[in-house]
Design a protein around this motif. Structure first.
Motif, PDB file in Angstrom:
ATOM      1  N   THR A  23      -6.538  -6.223  -7.180  1.00  0.00           N
ATOM      2  CA  THR A  23      -6.928  -7.413  -6.436  1.00  0.00           C
ATOM      3  C   THR A  23      -8.351  -7.183  -5.927  1.00  0.00           C
ATOM      4  O   THR A  23      -8.964  -6.144  -6.217  1.00  0.00           O
ATOM      5  N   VAL A  24      -8.874  -8.123  -5.144  1.00  0.00           N
ATOM      6  CA  VAL A  24     -10.233  -7.966  -4.630  1.00  0.00           C
ATOM      7  C   VAL A  24     -10.333  -6.824  -3.622  1.00  0.00           C
ATOM      8  O   VAL A  24     -11.430  -6.363  -3.305  1.00  0.00           O
ATOM      9  N   THR A  25      -9.200  -6.369  -3.109  1.00  0.00           N
ATOM     10  CA  THR A  25      -9.227  -5.303  -2.110  1.00  0.00           C
ATOM     11  C   THR A  25      -8.954  -3.922  -2.685  1.00  0.00           C
ATOM     12  O   THR A  25      -9.041  -2.931  -1.957  1.00  0.00           O
ATOM     13  N   GLY A  26      -8.643  -3.817  -3.972  1.00  0.00           N
ATOM     14  CA  GLY A  26      -8.399  -2.497  -4.551  1.00  0.00           C
ATOM     15  C   GLY A  26      -7.505  -2.568  -5.764  1.00  0.00           C
ATOM     16  O   GLY A  26      -7.128  -3.647  -6.236  1.00  0.00           O
ATOM     17  N   GLY A  27      -7.160  -1.397  -6.279  1.00  0.00           N
ATOM     18  CA  GLY A  27      -6.313  -1.332  -7.462  1.00  0.00           C
ATOM     19  C   GLY A  27      -5.464  -0.071  -7.458  1.00  0.00           C
ATOM     20  O   GLY A  27      -5.764   0.905  -6.773  1.00  0.00           O
ATOM     21  N   ILE A  28      -4.388  -0.088  -8.240  1.00  0.00           N
ATOM     22  CA  ILE A  28      -3.496   1.057  -8.354  1.00  0.00           C
ATOM     23  C   ILE A  28      -3.052   1.213  -9.797  1.00  0.00           C
ATOM     24  O   ILE A  28      -3.085   0.254 -10.584  1.00  0.00           O
ATOM     25  N   LYS A  29      -2.634   2.419 -10.153  1.00  0.00           N
ATOM     26  CA  LYS A  29      -2.036   2.716 -11.451  1.00  0.00           C
ATOM     27  C   LYS A  29      -0.691   3.365 -11.187  1.00  0.00           C
ATOM     28  O   LYS A  29      -0.596   4.348 -10.448  1.00  0.00           O
TER      29      LYS A  29
END
Length: 214
Positions: A23-29
């Motif tokens: 999202t605009v606030t970050g990412g995860i895997k």
């Protein structure tokens, strides 16, 4: 099992089924481990793993979740506003969990007014290792379909409200289109019936070529 618990145990994977979320606030895997759940919404850790719509009070603190089971990631709406998937599919709190297909899926969270908050999802398939940067690659040209000048004019007249980017556009009626065509081509005889016939002929000719006729 919550995603944060899985991270604490050092679980990592880039194989098939790995979930990439951003999202605009970050990412995860996230690794494809049975029972693993990823939560997203306006809240903070440890309530959610991915923030979305963090400034929008219409977005629930825990708005949705993705759970890995039966070799797939399943989307569930746990919030008060709708989730929107491609092709206009809506997911609400009473909907059955929706399986994610391998590849890219944009997910939109309904917010205040006309706001929608994007969650980009990517599930790694058997033949890839996740999203690959293609910044230097050539842009793929848009699809084009052969049309003669009369067909092109007819479609422009019918769809002019779309071409003008009007809000909530609609095609012109066949009768109204015939009036404008008689003005533009005064030497030709146009009627609503003729417009309907010509449009149907174009639709039949383009059927099966990939053109979205419906």
């Amino acid at each position: 099992m919550h995603f944060s618990d899985s991270l604490a145990r050092g679980v990592a994977s880039t194989g098939p089924g790995t979930l990439h979320a951003r999202t605009v606030t970050g990412g995860i895997k996230v690794p494809p481990r049975t029972g693993l759940t990823v939560r997203f919404g306006r809240g903070e850790r440890p309530d959610v793993d991915l923030g979305v719509g963090v400034d929008d009070l219409r977005v629930s603190r825990r708005h949705g979740q993705l759970t890995f089971r039966r070799r797939q990631w399943w989307l569930t709406n746990t919030g008060q506003q709708l989730l929107r998937l491609p092709r206009g599919r809506m997911v609400h709190g009473s909907s059955e969990p929706v399986p994610l297909a391998p590849g890219y899926t944009p997910l939109f969270v309904r917010g205040s007014g006309f706001r929608e908050h994007l969650v980009e999802l990517y599930v790694t398939g058997h033949d890839d290792q996740g999203p690959v940067s293609r910044r230097r690659a050539d842009t793929v040209a848009p699809d084009r379909w052969p049309m003669d000048d009369d067909e092109r004019l007819l479609l422009v007249v019918l769809g002019q409200r779309y071409l003008l980017c009007e809000e909530d556009p609609r095609p012109l009626s066949h009768g109204r289109a015939a009036e404008q065509l008689r003005y533009l081509r005064s030497e030709e005889s146009w009627s609503g019936r003729k417009v309907e016939y010509r449009i149907e002929a174009v639709r039949r000719r383009l059927h099966g070529t990939g053109f979205p006729t419906r």
